[in-house]
Enzyme design. Sequence first.
Site, mmCIF file in Angstrom:
data_model
loop_
_atom_site.group_PDB
_atom_site.id
_atom_site.type_symbol
_atom_site.label_atom_id
_atom_site.label_comp_id
_atom_site.label_asym_id
_atom_site.label_seq_id
_atom_site.Cartn_x
_atom_site.Cartn_y
_atom_site.Cartn_z
ATOM 1 N N GLU B 48 10.556 -38.635 2.648
ATOM 2 C CA GLU B 48 10.313 -37.763 3.665
ATOM 3 C C GLU B 48 10.939 -36.518 2.894
ATOM 4 O O GLU B 48 10.028 -35.432 2.977
ATOM 5 C CB GLU B 48 10.732 -38.096 4.787
ATOM 6 C CG GLU B 48 10.508 -39.428 5.442
ATOM 7 C CD GLU B 48 9.011 -39.519 5.835
ATOM 8 O OE1 GLU B 48 8.307 -38.311 5.586
ATOM 9 O OE2 GLU B 48 8.516 -40.397 6.081
ATOM 10 N N ASN B 52 8.597 -33.244 1.570
ATOM 11 C CA ASN B 52 8.735 -31.982 2.290
ATOM 12 C C ASN B 52 8.764 -30.896 1.258
ATOM 13 O O ASN B 52 8.316 -29.778 1.285
ATOM 14 C CB ASN B 52 9.724 -31.802 3.379
ATOM 15 C CG ASN B 52 9.677 -32.279 4.557
ATOM 16 O OD1 ASN B 52 8.255 -32.644 5.027
ATOM 17 N ND2 ASN B 52 10.679 -32.416 5.421
ATOM 18 N N ARG B 106 -1.331 -34.348 8.213
ATOM 19 C CA ARG B 106 0.275 -34.711 8.058
ATOM 20 C C ARG B 106 0.574 -35.032 9.497
ATOM 21 O O ARG B 106 0.089 -34.480 10.422
ATOM 22 C CB ARG B 106 1.064 -33.494 7.569
ATOM 23 C CG ARG B 106 0.603 -32.857 6.339
ATOM 24 C CD ARG B 106 0.909 -33.927 5.197
ATOM 25 N NE ARG B 106 2.137 -34.387 5.153
ATOM 26 C CZ ARG B 106 2.626 -35.370 4.328
ATOM 27 N NH1 ARG B 106 1.955 -36.211 3.666
ATOM 28 N NH2 ARG B 106 4.057 -35.696 4.520
#
Lengths: 118, 141
Positions: B48, B52, B106
């Site tokens: 994650e 990002n 997303r």
Amino acid sequence: MEPSFIYEAKGRTLVIHLPRELDHHNCRNLKYETDLLMAENYISRILFDFTGTEFMDSSGIGILLNRYKEMKASGGKTCLYGAGPQVLRVLKIAGIPALMEMYDSEEAAFGGQGVEMP
Amino acid sequence: MKKREVVTIKMDSVSENEEFARVAVAVFLSRMDPTLEEIEDVKTAVSEAVTNAVIHGYQGGEGTITLEVSVEEDVLTVLVQDEGVGIRDVAKAMEPMYTTAPDGERSGMGFSFMEAFMDQVEVVSAPGSGTTVTMRKKIGR
């Protein structure tokens, strides 16, 4: 390069066989490819196959939720089968079980639905 | 008492490195004798944070991501740092389902997943000065 997704139309169900690692990198082509297939075929259910998937992060959740929204808008369903322990925990944290039917196997996914119209 | 051990990796901001980063951290973590579930938790959180940096920090463009993994006693610390655009409102970015990504694919659950799978998540960011995510998890409880 090996394709990320393998698509299989079974009646009105589009089965999407997912890759070993379902992350942002591997999710890039899914929207484009499914949009094309949905435009060309009459599909009332998307069935995701997690049998071969060992890892999924929130990128995978993003594609599941967006297919769910698209299918719901056209009166269709989104389901999945074959989730292993890691995938299952991620699905639960994201609240997916409340939105999609989850099966153990492809047979169960088709058996649970009754007879599909030709 | 064991001293702190640390590994630092600098990598290009490309989506291929999302898998590389989480696997590298999993290999480092293996020396702490973790459970399978702990390995999966950490891999998901690292994925994650690096995703990002690739998508938001560098907006898909060029850049360098620094990954620092360390262990002290039974606590694993993972730091993921980019020198990208930064986040104007960190609290807003960390809200579940909030996303600024334009493609609609997303989920906006990246930070929620980091918080769910790690014990502690700290985000330091400002527009123009990049983002540093520091995550900690006690291993073997």
